[in-house]
Design an enzyme around this catalytic site. Structure first.
Site, PDB file in Angstrom:
ATOM      1  N   ASN A   1      53.289  28.827  -1.093  1.00 35.05           N
ATOM      2  CA  ASN A   1      52.420  29.573  -1.665  1.00 35.05           C
ATOM      3  C   ASN A   1      52.595  29.748  -3.357  1.00 35.05           C
ATOM      4  O   ASN A   1      53.738  29.862  -3.709  1.00 35.05           O
ATOM      5  CB  ASN A   1      52.194  30.730  -1.999  1.00 35.05           C
ATOM      6  CG  ASN A   1      51.464  31.512  -0.080  1.00 35.05           C
ATOM      7  OD1 ASN A   1      50.697  30.919   0.301  1.00 35.05           O
ATOM      8  ND2 ASN A   1      52.701  31.225   0.811  1.00 35.05           N
TER       9      ASN A   1
ATOM     10  N   CYS B   1      49.713  38.173   5.959  1.00 36.03           N
ATOM     11  CA  CYS B   1      48.057  37.325   5.204  1.00 36.03           C
ATOM     12  C   CYS B   1      47.399  39.032   4.854  1.00 36.03           C
ATOM     13  O   CYS B   1      46.653  39.486   5.655  1.00 36.03           O
ATOM     14  CB  CYS B   1      47.190  37.039   5.564  1.00 36.03           C
ATOM     15  SG  CYS B   1      45.644  36.580   4.518  1.00 36.03           S
ATOM     16  N   GLY B   2      48.308  39.756   3.345  1.00 36.26           N
ATOM     17  CA  GLY B   2      47.408  40.281   3.234  1.00 36.26           C
ATOM     18  C   GLY B   2      45.941  41.183   2.856  1.00 36.26           C
ATOM     19  O   GLY B   2      45.668  42.439   2.944  1.00 36.26           O
ATOM     20  N   ASN B   3      45.265  40.743   1.971  1.00 31.03           N
ATOM     21  CA  ASN B   3      43.821  40.748   1.854  1.00 31.03           C
ATOM     22  C   ASN B   3      43.164  40.773   2.761  1.00 31.03           C
ATOM     23  O   ASN B   3      42.273  41.514   3.374  1.00 31.03           O
ATOM     24  CB  ASN B   3      43.538  39.185   0.576  1.00 31.03           C
ATOM     25  CG  ASN B   3      44.276  39.921  -0.836  1.00 31.03           C
ATOM     26  OD1 ASN B   3      44.404  41.137  -1.310  1.00 31.03           O
ATOM     27  ND2 ASN B   3      44.054  39.065  -1.340  1.00 31.03           N
TER      28      ASN B   3
ATOM     29  N   ASN C   1      56.550  34.908   4.202  1.00 28.16           N
ATOM     30  CA  ASN C   1      55.489  33.423   4.302  1.00 28.16           C
ATOM     31  C   ASN C   1      56.939  33.463   2.826  1.00 28.16           C
ATOM     32  O   ASN C   1      56.830  33.958   1.401  1.00 28.16           O
ATOM     33  CB  ASN C   1      54.924  33.281   4.076  1.00 28.16           C
ATOM     34  CG  ASN C   1      53.557  33.990   3.414  1.00 28.16           C
ATOM     35  OD1 ASN C   1      54.277  35.641   2.635  1.00 28.16           O
ATOM     36  ND2 ASN C   1      51.963  34.837   3.729  1.00 28.16           N
TER      37      ASN C   1
ATOM     38  N   CYS D   1      45.216  35.912  -3.436  1.00 28.26           N
ATOM     39  CA  CYS D   1      46.466  36.069  -2.107  1.00 28.26           C
ATOM     40  C   CYS D   1      47.035  36.972  -2.120  1.00 28.26           C
ATOM     41  O   CYS D   1      48.430  37.567  -3.562  1.00 28.26           O
ATOM     42  CB  CYS D   1      47.484  34.777  -2.043  1.00 28.26           C
ATOM     43  SG  CYS D   1      48.613  34.410  -1.101  1.00 28.26           S
ATOM     44  N   GLY D   2      46.614  38.040  -0.834  1.00 27.21           N
ATOM     45  CA  GLY D   2      47.687  39.121  -1.716  1.00 27.21           C
ATOM     46  C   GLY D   2      49.125  38.891  -1.136  1.00 27.21           C
ATOM     47  O   GLY D   2      49.785  39.955  -1.994  1.00 27.21           O
TER      48      GLY D   2
ATOM     49  N   GLU E   1      47.812  29.187  -2.472  1.00 27.75           N
ATOM     50  CA  GLU E   1      47.960  29.027  -1.343  1.00 27.75           C
ATOM     51  C   GLU E   1      48.108  27.869  -0.285  1.00 27.75           C
ATOM     52  O   GLU E   1      47.721  26.857   0.089  1.00 27.75           O
ATOM     53  CB  GLU E   1      47.132  29.601  -0.878  1.00 27.75           C
ATOM     54  CG  GLU E   1      47.287  30.652   0.194  1.00 27.75           C
ATOM     55  CD  GLU E   1      46.866  31.746   0.756  1.00 27.75           C
ATOM     56  OE1 GLU E   1      46.921  32.512   1.493  1.00 27.75           O
ATOM     57  OE2 GLU E   1      45.211  31.713   0.022  1.00 27.75           O
TER      58      GLU E   1
ATOM     59  N   ASN F   1      39.658  36.336  -1.605  1.00 26.14           N
ATOM     60  CA  ASN F   1      39.929  35.672  -0.460  1.00 26.14           C
ATOM     61  C   ASN F   1      39.297  36.070   0.315  1.00 26.14           C
ATOM     62  O   ASN F   1      38.909  36.967   1.482  1.00 26.14           O
ATOM     63  CB  ASN F   1      41.349  36.168  -0.512  1.00 26.14           C
ATOM     64  CG  ASN F   1      42.622  35.964   0.224  1.00 26.14           C
ATOM     65  OD1 ASN F   1      43.725  36.097   0.620  1.00 26.14           O
ATOM     66  ND2 ASN F   1      42.060  34.746   0.517  1.00 26.14           N
TER      67      ASN F   1
ATOM     68  N   GLN G   1      41.478  32.385   5.398  1.00 27.41           N
ATOM     69  CA  GLN G   1      42.395  32.626   6.676  1.00 27.41           C
ATOM     70  C   GLN G   1      41.707  33.302   7.714  1.00 27.41           C
ATOM     71  O   GLN G   1      40.516  34.078   7.618  1.00 27.41           O
ATOM     72  CB  GLN G   1      43.279  33.810   6.406  1.00 27.41           C
ATOM     73  CG  GLN G   1      44.632  33.558   6.010  1.00 27.41           C
ATOM     74  CD  GLN G   1      44.710  33.792   4.351  1.00 27.41           C
ATOM     75  OE1 GLN G   1      44.142  33.249   3.351  1.00 27.41           O
ATOM     76  NE2 GLN G   1      45.817  31.315   4.164  1.00 27.41           N
TER      77      GLN G   1
END
Length: 302
Positions: free
Chosen positions: A197, A76-78, A163, A224-225, A215, A15, A47
């Site tokens: 997403n 956005c986890g990643n 999200n 995508c985390g 995404e 990512n 991102q």
């Protein structure tokens, strides 16, 4: 105020993330700058994670998140893992608390270099995801792609992880589906007033699954985390898996893995790697940048 700030090109399982240091400033990374950076092959990203001074006591930073089309992202986890690695390297600390549009996130870097992010609690109510139609049970909503009598994708699980997400259950490797074709149609479907997403998920055991994601605002992504969190929670919610799963991200360069743990307190904790690639300086207003490499700067004007 200087025109340029430090930034790093990083990735979380592929990512593509730009971490931009906006601390000590009152301006923001502009949508125009995001679009310009996304258009350059060297700085193309999924991102931007812009680190700002904290707004709330007890937090270490406020994170402003932008997609490659210049739109705002709630989570956005990643990218959060990338921010943790960058700040841990700078400060020597291992745990952090961030504020985002989606709320407060806690994160910690482990001895093995992996990073866990508390992504908060999942949201299932149709009007909070949000959906444009009322569904009593959002674990299976009415939506399909393909012929009515033989749909290619159908009946996704819908939820929010800060999200909106829709998880479609498939019976083979998600890489065999034409997500590049279906993704834009589903992301922009009228049932998702804030877009969504779109994830394809193939459950391989009670503790493992394979995913691939289109995404929102970024398109076909290598990882995508928050989508992995949505897939893990949705799988447990529908009885397909246990509450802790290992997710293989099919589109990741090495088909890397994330661990998703939907804990008894309802919080979702994601654990995985982050990787630094290179650093430079960037103008947050225009997107003009230069790369630092072996004492040399490689300039570019998008």
């Amino acid at each position: 105020m200087s025109d340029r700030v430090e930034f790093a090109v990083m990735n979380g399982l592929g990512n593509k993330i730009l971490v931009i240091d906006m601390r000590g400033r009152t301006d923001r990374v502009t949508p125009a700058a995001a679009v310009a950076l996304a258009a350059e092959p060297a700085t193309a990203f999924d991102q931007i994670m812009a680190i700002h001074d904290p707004k709330v006591d007890g937090t270490d930073a406020y994170i402003d998140i932008l997609n490659c089309d210049g739109s705002k992202a709630q989570a956005c986890g990643n990218g959060t893992r990338c921010v943790v690695q960058a700040l841990a390297s700078e400060t020597g600390r291992k745990s952090f608390t961030f504020q985002t549009i989606a709320g407060i996130l806690n994160a910690v870097e482990h001895q093995d270099g992996t990073i866990s992010v508390d992504m908060g609690k999942p949201v299932f109510a149709w009007d909070k995801i949000p959906l444009s139609e009322e569904f009593h049970d959002t674990s299976r909503i009415e939506l399909q792609i393909g012929p009515i009598d033989a749909p290619i994708l159908h009946s996704p699980s819908a939820m929010s992880m800060g999200n909106p997400h829709a998880v479609f259950w498939v019976d083979r490797d998600p890489m065999t589906y034409d997500l590049e074709r279906f993704g834009p149609l589903l992301e922009n479907h009228p049932i998702f007033p804030e877009k969504a997403n779109i994830t394809l998920a193939h459950v391989t055991s009670k503790t493992s699954m394979i995913t691939r994601t289109w995404e929102r605002g970024a398109g076909l992504t290598l990882a995508c985390g928050s989508a992995a969190c949505a897939a893990g929670v949705s799988a447990a919610r529908t009885g397909r898996t246990e509450r802790k799963v290992t997710i293989t991200v099919a589109s990741s360069p090495n088909r890397g893995t994330l661990t998703i743990d939907w804990r008894p307190d309802d919080k979702v904790v994601m654990t995985g790697p982050a990787e630094w690639e290179w650093s430079g300086m960037v103008d947050p207003a225009s997107g003009d940048w230069e790369r630092d490499e072996s004492g040399q700067a490689e300039a570019a004007t998008p």
